[in-house]
Design an enzyme around this catalytic site. Sequence first.
Site, mmCIF file in Angstrom:
data_model
loop_
_atom_site.group_PDB
_atom_site.id
_atom_site.type_symbol
_atom_site.label_atom_id
_atom_site.label_comp_id
_atom_site.label_asym_id
_atom_site.label_seq_id
_atom_site.Cartn_x
_atom_site.Cartn_y
_atom_site.Cartn_z
ATOM 1 N N SER A 147 0.850 -1.191 0.000
ATOM 2 C CA SER A 147 0.000 0.000 0.000
ATOM 3 C C SER A 147 0.884 1.237 0.000
ATOM 4 O O SER A 147 2.025 1.204 0.487
ATOM 5 C CB SER A 147 -0.895 0.019 1.240
ATOM 6 O OG SER A 147 -1.540 1.273 1.393
ATOM 7 N N TYR A 159 -1.447 -0.532 10.329
ATOM 8 C CA TYR A 159 -1.627 -0.928 8.931
ATOM 9 C C TYR A 159 -0.416 -0.505 8.107
ATOM 10 O O TYR A 159 0.120 -1.291 7.317
ATOM 11 C CB TYR A 159 -2.895 -0.286 8.379
ATOM 12 C CG TYR A 159 -3.182 -0.620 6.935
ATOM 13 C CD1 TYR A 159 -3.704 -1.864 6.588
ATOM 14 C CD2 TYR A 159 -2.935 0.303 5.921
ATOM 15 C CE1 TYR A 159 -3.971 -2.177 5.262
ATOM 16 C CE2 TYR A 159 -3.197 -0.004 4.591
ATOM 17 C CZ TYR A 159 -3.719 -1.237 4.266
ATOM 18 O OH TYR A 159 -3.986 -1.546 2.951
#
EC number: 1.1.1.-
Length: 260
Positions: A147, A159
């Site tokens: 990501s 995350y």
Amino acid sequence: MDINRWSLQGMTALVTGGSKGIGYAIVEELVGFGARVHICDIDETLLNECLSGWHAKGFEVSGSICDVSSRPQRVQLMQTVSSLFGAKLNILINNVGKYILKPTLESTAEDFSSLMATNLESAYYISQLAHPLLKASGNGNIVFISSVTGVVSGTSTIYGVTKGALNQLARDLACEWASDNIRANSVAPWVTATSLVQKYLEDEIFAEAMFSRTPLGRACEPREVASLVTFLCLPAASYITGQTICIDGGFTVNGFSYKP
């Protein structure tokens, strides 16, 4: 032109979490280039629906149920893949991931453990288990779906940490396993228009915050991620390894408040 450089004909692939979103698009792209694909998913109903649809199209796709955060289920998955593909695997796409969007002070120990197990631990150990199969193929490729938040700071520290770790894992495996003819790369998408994200995209405030600094001014489409992933697996990309490639509409290179 050597058309074999642009074909995956005769190659085998495993895509984790291949029944929706980016994973689904990757499966269709890999099959379109000639690969035989096995997918795993935790949702049996969704998995069976996808397999039925693909078989109706004549696609060579098989699937099995697997919670990739479970060590025994990971082992079983790789035993299945080994049996299906004659103990050889050309392509491993570590796609499974989830997100919990919380700032550091609101994150719990449970959030940390859950994200680490699903996003990082699963990819690490599946890669480890896949190594003998990738090596045996003579031409192994690993792609981690990371990501942009693993490259620049985002809204969820845990995350982001898991995705940044995937980028580092790609670099490490690229060096460690190069002698086994295994390449490893990481693809880092920006906001992607999947069913899970759609509700956020419909929020004007969210969309403005996300895309006001994105030169292309829109979300990424799953098929756009799939195209990059598939390219990295092609013989034409044989000298690309250890890289993290952002597919972000220019977000990470925009150093000023650009208005598309």
